[in-house]
Design a protein around this motif. Structure first.
Motif, short mmCIF file in Angstrom:
data_model
loop_
_atom_site.label_atom_id
_atom_site.label_comp_id
_atom_site.label_asym_id
_atom_site.label_seq_id
_atom_site.Cartn_x
_atom_site.Cartn_y
_atom_site.Cartn_z
N ARG A 1 0.94 -1.14 -0.06
CA ARG A 1 0.09 0.13 0.13
C ARG A 1 0.86 1.35 -0.02
O ARG A 1 0.50 2.18 -0.54
CB ARG A 1 -0.97 0.10 1.29
N ALA A 2 2.05 1.08 0.77
CA ALA A 2 2.80 2.40 0.88
C ALA A 2 3.36 2.59 -0.62
O ALA A 2 3.61 3.71 -0.86
CB ALA A 2 4.01 2.28 1.87
N MET A 3 4.08 1.57 -1.16
CA MET A 3 4.59 1.64 -2.60
C MET A 3 3.46 2.25 -3.51
O MET A 3 3.72 2.95 -4.21
CB MET A 3 5.05 0.34 -2.95
N HIS A 4 2.40 1.61 -3.49
CA HIS A 4 1.18 2.11 -4.31
C HIS A 4 0.77 3.73 -4.37
O HIS A 4 0.88 4.33 -5.15
CB HIS A 4 -0.05 1.27 -4.01
N HIS B 1 1.86 -10.08 -5.19
CA HIS B 1 1.22 -9.82 -6.28
C HIS B 1 -0.14 -10.23 -6.10
O HIS B 1 -1.54 -9.62 -6.50
CB HIS B 1 1.74 -10.82 -7.48
N ALA B 2 -0.55 -11.30 -5.14
CA ALA B 2 -1.83 -11.59 -4.81
C ALA B 2 -2.56 -10.60 -4.09
O ALA B 2 -3.83 -10.24 -4.35
CB ALA B 2 -1.85 -13.08 -4.07
N ILE B 3 -1.85 -9.95 -3.23
CA ILE B 3 -2.45 -8.92 -2.30
C ILE B 3 -2.70 -7.78 -3.32
O ILE B 3 -3.77 -7.00 -3.15
CB ILE B 3 -1.65 -8.43 -1.32
N ARG C 1 -5.81 -8.27 -5.53
CA ARG C 1 -7.00 -8.38 -4.62
C ARG C 1 -7.55 -6.97 -4.19
O ARG C 1 -8.65 -6.66 -4.44
CB ARG C 1 -6.76 -9.18 -3.42
N LEU C 2 -6.33 -6.15 -3.95
CA LEU C 2 -6.66 -4.73 -3.36
C LEU C 2 -6.68 -3.78 -4.57
O LEU C 2 -6.99 -2.70 -4.39
CB LEU C 2 -5.78 -4.31 -2.33
N GLY C 3 -6.25 -4.22 -5.70
CA GLY C 3 -6.31 -3.23 -6.94
C GLY C 3 -5.23 -2.22 -6.78
O GLY C 3 -5.14 -1.07 -7.10
#
Ligand code: NDP
Length: 328
Positions: A139-142, A167-169, A172-174
């Motif tokens: 999430r931080a990288m995104h 990758h799976a995470i 799943r979270l877009g």
């Protein structure tokens, strides 16, 4: 020979097949004028990627590189620059290292300041952090990508299972998923790149920016008669690296280097060029990050591009026979 370029994994980003790194050298082993000459020689030869990390010389490598980039006059669109987060730069208080949201964001801001750029092209998690959930890191990288501070994020020396979980995470979270890995890959260090990661190239279009293509210089033959003065293994603070020429398996590795030297002579080339060209033969390598403490070394190593076509299937089989028994 002209520089060649490959897409970084499945992305549209083009990276020179040979790039330049700063570990141990910038801000530490070499003076700033040599660092400047190295970057200019590389850029003039078509290199478009310069690799760095918060931990290199405790942030000083980024300061040196940033100063050179600033004065270069190069268009920002003509090069890529990276940083890596995990080991920390200065300071070892809680939250000054690792892959928490706090450290990832603060380390990014610090790298941008030191490198004097508005965004990092590539930002790597320098090692996995078992103490932080991958979801927090992803999430931080995104978020940094959405903010325009980072263009692509990736990992360095993560296991295939950890990359797959990331990758799976992200799916799943877009979230923006990791694009590239920075693993060690050379004639003496092959298993993870060739076997463990094999499914990742297919499944995720993983790009790779590989490190230590010459095994810290071992594959140049320079350690065949001891440790020369001024070399990396003679550098104070890097004693731990000497195991490659004195530790378990060293005699077999050094004997293999002798055999590789014979192949190099037969191909009318040199050992460093042979070792780097061998890395380039692998299509899953997006770029080989070169290290150099002297401009002459860099020029020599850039010549590897001329050797790639000489590595026929028969030559590759010979190189396998020499390197596989001593490789890990
Ligand atoms: P190499 O394995 O190619 O080692 C480079 C060193 O070998 C040079 O600094 C020099 O050391 C010696 N050398 C290189 N070419 C020659 C030559 N032609 N003749 C004689 N000696 C030569 O690469 P590095 O280990 O430096 O790795 C490259 C980059 O990869 C780093 O700068 C860094 O950006 C990245 N990296 C990433 C890591 C990660 O964890 N993600 C870990 C390590 C590196 P000397 O002259 O001092 O003997």
């Amino acid at each position: 020979m002209n520089m060649t370029y490959r897409r970084l994994g499945k992305s549209g980003l083009q990276v020179s097949t040979l790039s330049l790194g700063s570990w141990v050298t910038f801000g530490k082993q070499i003076g700033d004028p040599i660092a400047r000459k190295l970057m200019h020689a590389a850029y003039d030869a078509g290199v478009n990627f310069f690799d760095n990390a918060e931990a290199y010389a405790d942030g000083q490598a980024e300061i040196v590189m940033g100063g050179i980039l600033k004065k270069s006059g190069w268009r920002r669109s003509s090069y890529l620059v990276s940083s890596k987060v995990f080991f920390g730069a200065k300071g070892d208080r809680p939250n000054e290292e690792g892959l928490s949201r706090k450290h990832i964001v603060e380390a990014c801001h610090a790298a941008l300041r030191r490198l004097q750029v508005d965004y990092l092209d590539l930002y790597f998690c320098h090692r996995p952090d078992p103490a932080t959930p991958i979801e927090e890191t992803a999430r931080a990288m995104h978020d940094l990508i959405v903010q325009g501070k980072v263009l692509y994020w990736g990992t360095s020396e993560w296991s295939a299972a950890q990359i797959t979980r990331a990758h799976a995470i992200c799916a799943r979270l877009g979230l923006h998923a990791p694009l590239m890995e920075q693993p060690q890959y050379n004639l003496f260090h092959r298993a993870r790149f060739e076997k463990e990661y094999a499914p990742l190239y297919r499944k995720f279009g993983l790009g790779t920016t590989i490190w230590s293509p010459l095994a810290s210089g071992l594959l140049t033959g320079k350690y065949s008669r001891g440790i020369p003065k001024g070399s990396r293994l003679a550098t104070p603070g890097l004693e731990w690296l000497r195991g490659i020429v004195t530790g378990p398996g060293a005699a077999r590795r050094l004997a293999a280097v002798q055999k590789l030297a014979k192949v190099a002579i037969e191909l009318d080339t040199t050992l460093p060029r042979l070792g780097i060209a061998w890395c380039l033969k692998n299509p899953h390598v997006s770029t080989v990050i070169l290290g150099a403490s002297k401009v002459a070394q860099l020029r020599e190593n850039l010549g590897a591009l001329e050797v790639v076509d000489r590595l026929t299937p028969a030559v590759m089989t010979r190189l396998d026979r020499i390197s596989k028994p001593v490789a890990d």
